[in-house]
Design an enzyme around this catalytic site. Structure first.
Site, PDB file in Angstrom:
ATOM      1  N   SER A  41     -22.708 -53.415 -29.880  1.00  0.00           N
ATOM      2  CA  SER A  41     -23.951 -54.110 -29.588  1.00  0.00           C
ATOM      3  C   SER A  41     -24.602 -54.491 -30.905  1.00  0.00           C
ATOM      4  O   SER A  41     -24.617 -53.684 -31.836  1.00  0.00           O
ATOM      5  CB  SER A  41     -24.866 -53.164 -28.803  1.00  0.00           C
ATOM      6  OG  SER A  41     -26.027 -53.842 -28.406  1.00  0.00           O
ATOM      7  N   HIS A  81     -28.168 -61.913 -30.435  1.00  0.00           N
ATOM      8  CA  HIS A  81     -27.797 -60.650 -29.791  1.00  0.00           C
ATOM      9  C   HIS A  81     -26.414 -60.824 -29.172  1.00  0.00           C
ATOM     10  O   HIS A  81     -26.132 -61.864 -28.589  1.00  0.00           O
ATOM     11  CB  HIS A  81     -28.817 -60.323 -28.697  1.00  0.00           C
ATOM     12  CG  HIS A  81     -28.343 -59.306 -27.704  1.00  0.00           C
ATOM     13  ND1 HIS A  81     -28.118 -59.615 -26.375  1.00  0.00           N
ATOM     14  CD2 HIS A  81     -28.025 -57.991 -27.842  1.00  0.00           C
ATOM     15  CE1 HIS A  81     -27.700 -58.526 -25.741  1.00  0.00           C
ATOM     16  NE2 HIS A  81     -27.639 -57.542 -26.595  1.00  0.00           N
ATOM     17  N   ASN A 114     -23.221 -58.303 -27.180  1.00  0.00           N
ATOM     18  CA  ASN A 114     -22.827 -56.990 -26.686  1.00  0.00           C
ATOM     19  C   ASN A 114     -21.544 -57.131 -25.875  1.00  0.00           C
ATOM     20  O   ASN A 114     -21.394 -58.084 -25.122  1.00  0.00           O
ATOM     21  CB  ASN A 114     -23.961 -56.418 -25.817  1.00  0.00           C
ATOM     22  CG  ASN A 114     -23.569 -55.165 -25.044  1.00  0.00           C
ATOM     23  OD1 ASN A 114     -23.676 -55.141 -23.823  1.00  0.00           O
ATOM     24  ND2 ASN A 114     -23.107 -54.147 -25.736  1.00  0.00           N
ATOM     25  N   ARG A 160     -18.968 -54.322 -23.638  1.00  0.00           N
ATOM     26  CA  ARG A 160     -18.855 -52.911 -23.254  1.00  0.00           C
ATOM     27  C   ARG A 160     -17.850 -52.730 -22.119  1.00  0.00           C
ATOM     28  O   ARG A 160     -17.645 -53.635 -21.309  1.00  0.00           O
ATOM     29  CB  ARG A 160     -20.218 -52.354 -22.847  1.00  0.00           C
ATOM     30  CG  ARG A 160     -20.868 -53.105 -21.716  1.00  0.00           C
ATOM     31  CD  ARG A 160     -22.315 -52.668 -21.451  1.00  0.00           C
ATOM     32  NE  ARG A 160     -22.896 -53.419 -20.350  1.00  0.00           N
ATOM     33  CZ  ARG A 160     -23.519 -54.595 -20.465  1.00  0.00           C
ATOM     34  NH1 ARG A 160     -23.667 -55.153 -21.647  1.00  0.00           N
ATOM     35  NH2 ARG A 160     -23.992 -55.223 -19.399  1.00  0.00           N
ATOM     36  N   HIS A 218     -23.878 -72.803 -27.004  1.00  0.00           N
ATOM     37  CA  HIS A 218     -23.444 -72.866 -25.607  1.00  0.00           C
ATOM     38  C   HIS A 218     -22.041 -73.459 -25.470  1.00  0.00           C
ATOM     39  O   HIS A 218     -21.297 -73.084 -24.563  1.00  0.00           O
ATOM     40  CB  HIS A 218     -24.455 -73.643 -24.760  1.00  0.00           C
ATOM     41  CG  HIS A 218     -25.599 -72.786 -24.291  1.00  0.00           C
ATOM     42  ND1 HIS A 218     -25.537 -72.078 -23.119  1.00  0.00           N
ATOM     43  CD2 HIS A 218     -26.790 -72.497 -24.845  1.00  0.00           C
ATOM     44  CE1 HIS A 218     -26.669 -71.393 -22.955  1.00  0.00           C
ATOM     45  NE2 HIS A 218     -27.456 -71.626 -24.002  1.00  0.00           N
ATOM     46  N   HIS A 262     -43.802 -61.261 -17.795  1.00  0.00           N
ATOM     47  CA  HIS A 262     -45.237 -61.173 -18.067  1.00  0.00           C
ATOM     48  C   HIS A 262     -45.737 -62.343 -18.916  1.00  0.00           C
ATOM     49  O   HIS A 262     -46.948 -62.477 -19.135  1.00  0.00           O
ATOM     50  CB  HIS A 262     -45.584 -59.834 -18.735  1.00  0.00           C
ATOM     51  CG  HIS A 262     -44.993 -59.662 -20.098  1.00  0.00           C
ATOM     52  ND1 HIS A 262     -43.646 -59.503 -20.324  1.00  0.00           N
ATOM     53  CD2 HIS A 262     -45.556 -59.622 -21.319  1.00  0.00           C
ATOM     54  CE1 HIS A 262     -43.420 -59.378 -21.611  1.00  0.00           C
ATOM     55  NE2 HIS A 262     -44.566 -59.447 -22.246  1.00  0.00           N
ATOM     56  N   GLY A 313     -31.255 -41.199 -24.767  1.00  0.00           N
ATOM     57  CA  GLY A 313     -30.236 -41.824 -25.612  1.00  0.00           C
ATOM     58  C   GLY A 313     -30.583 -41.622 -27.085  1.00  0.00           C
ATOM     59  O   GLY A 313     -31.640 -41.080 -27.417  1.00  0.00           O
ATOM     60  N   ARG A 314     -29.688 -42.094 -27.971  1.00  0.00           N
ATOM     61  CA  ARG A 314     -29.939 -41.924 -29.400  1.00  0.00           C
ATOM     62  C   ARG A 314     -30.928 -42.999 -29.859  1.00  0.00           C
ATOM     63  O   ARG A 314     -30.563 -44.174 -30.058  1.00  0.00           O
ATOM     64  CB  ARG A 314     -28.619 -42.028 -30.162  1.00  0.00           C
ATOM     65  CG  ARG A 314     -28.741 -41.699 -31.642  1.00  0.00           C
ATOM     66  CD  ARG A 314     -27.367 -41.650 -32.315  1.00  0.00           C
ATOM     67  NE  ARG A 314     -27.464 -41.224 -33.697  1.00  0.00           N
ATOM     68  CZ  ARG A 314     -27.605 -42.067 -34.722  1.00  0.00           C
ATOM     69  NH1 ARG A 314     -27.673 -43.366 -34.532  1.00  0.00           N
ATOM     70  NH2 ARG A 314     -27.680 -41.577 -35.957  1.00  0.00           N
TER      71      ARG A 314
END
Lengths: 315, 315
Positions: B107, B121, B123, B125, B160, B190, B274-275
């Site tokens: 990540s 960003h 990631n 997994r 994209h 929000h 978590g860490r």
């Protein structure tokens, strides 16, 4: 904008007191700024919910940004009404489930410029259930807590002394209870660290009766300036440099983490369609993050965590 | 520190690929830094869960802070094993409820210094359920998305296009689905605003079979550098000043808001032990908040919100 008519005369009185409290506090902050020669002024921003929104009501945001003493000082008043109390509010009051309600309060967070002046938070609020054909049922919440970047025992002691003394007339056990409640609430579980040196916190409070509980809440609000301003005046002339500034920005990151991850009002408010800019009055003007930031043992920065950001009896 | 033995040979291969991916990506970032004459280096921080913690496992954090091009570039690899899959993971797989599992991934979030270079960003997994006496069952998740502070159509189109092209061999419908999923996920409710110009996002994915789903996930990871680096190289020389910097810091506040309030991995990770320092690799080095910050109509800052932070077909 029209001011909504409170549902009963006592609510009108509470509203008037809250509006006055907000004004007194921001006037005092403005006076400190003027004394320091700052040019920044409070912006006064009245707002009202648009017709058709689930919550109706209005409020006034007062915020000073870029001041000489206060880098960001936000203080909000709000007064909202809804058709049905949310289930979370009536867990312990099943007889009021789904009743119309109103909620009003003043909430503030002040982020000073100097790393030697602590950040402070204060909130007082009243919720009233208005069941049809019956008397309003009211309960109260609030408190205040202090978040230093550099710890000074006398500041923590002063703040807690005011908190203790203001509660004393309302019952001997209140300060220790509200002090523990504050430590419990302002705990960053993911860091196993207190947000600051604490203060007092209470919620869902009605055990002194409506008049007594209101009187206690008002005393807490009225005590804010004498709990906080002497600390500001004592610290604001202390010279600081880049090292202290950098540490303050880093520690402000923790303030952001607490408010966005753990604070029920903030997190729930943002997720449920509250007024974002009012909710985020509490955010610092600037905050930093760094990976496993080293702190030299024995330094004032290490002492903050070791001696101040822990649960501790201050008075 | 000992490397945990993956439960089966394929997991060992996936682990090796992930570790290699992390290294290739951070090497490429280090090369850009070197080219720009920066003195900052990646810190490599291997960690392992202490015996007795509910999750076992290890990981390596690689992070560069204070670079010439990247102000904070964090890339984490982690590999954890647990005794029982959490209920949230087996909602759609009741037959695996409570099975032992392992999860591994890479990540990253890169926060460039220049307001003209977008934050990114990525990631990838894999989660494997390891039911006793039966074959491992694997599923995959990941994606990448781009968050500009100043919008450039060609950057969004390039990003994209790479996303679309990398998915094309695995099925025609994947890019539109994953693109919509990304828009859906990276939405600040929000603020009623997208986090950035999007990209692709997928979760809980196994529909191409284990080998096919892994191959797709690997292709996404391997495509990251060609999706992002050309944008960095194209923008990093563009001159900027205080105005652009101030706007970047303000917009980074939104990144913080998204990650702490809405991102399931972050919010749930912090709340569930978590860490912390690994989870918060995604935080910007510095972020700002301001009350109802005015934006001049027609300015590049207004155009960002109007034309880029909206759901839009880019290719």
């Amino acid at each position: 904008m029209t001011t909504p008519t409170p549902a009963d005369p006592q609510a009108a009185e509470v509203r008037a007191w809250l509006e006055g409290l907000q004004r007194r506090i921001t006037d005092a902050v403005a006076a400190v700024e003027a004394e320091a020669g700052g040019a920044a002024r409070f912006v006064v921003d009245p707002w009202a919910k648009a017709p058709g929104e689930p919550l109706q009501g209005d409020g006034v945001t007062r915020i000073l940004e870029g001041g000489a003493v206060f880098e960001r000082a936000g203080c909000g008043f709000s007064h909202v009404r809804g058709a049905r109390l949310p289930p979370s509010a009536t867990q312990h009051r099943p007889e009021l489930a789904g009743a119309p309600f109103e909620a009003m309060g003043v909430s503030l967070v002040f982020h000073p410029r100097s790393p030697y002046v602590p950040t402070v938070h204060m909130n007082v609020r009243m919720i009233a259930a208005l069941p049809a054909g019956r008397a309003a049922v009211r309960w109260f919440g609030g408190g205040m807590d202090l978040t230093p970047y550099y710890g000074f025992e006398e500041d923590a002691v002063h703040f807690h002394t005011v908190c203790r003394d203001v509660l004393a007339p309302f019952g001997e056990g209140l300060y220790p209870r509200f002090k523990d409640w504050c430590d419990e609430y302002f705990h960053l579980k993911h860091r196993d660290e207190q947000r600051g040196v604490g203060g007092i916190f209470f919620d869902d409070f009605s055990e002194l009766g409506q008049a007594g509980s209101l009187a206690m809440t008002q005393s807490v609000g009225d005590a804010f300036l004498r709990a906080y301003l002497p600390i500001v005046q004592r610290r604001r002339h202390q010279a600081w440099g880049e090292r202290e500034r950098e540490f303050q920005l880093y520690r402000r990151g923790r303030y952001v983490e607490f408010n966005l991850v753990w604070d029920r009002g903030t997190h729930f408010g943002l997720q449920s369609g509250g007024r974002t800019e009012s909710i985020l009055l509490s955010m610092p003007p600037l905050a930093a993050w760094a990976y496993r930031r080293p702190v030299e043992e024995g330094s004032p920065e290490a002492e903050l965590t070791r001696r101040f950001l822990v649960r501790r009896a201050w008075v």
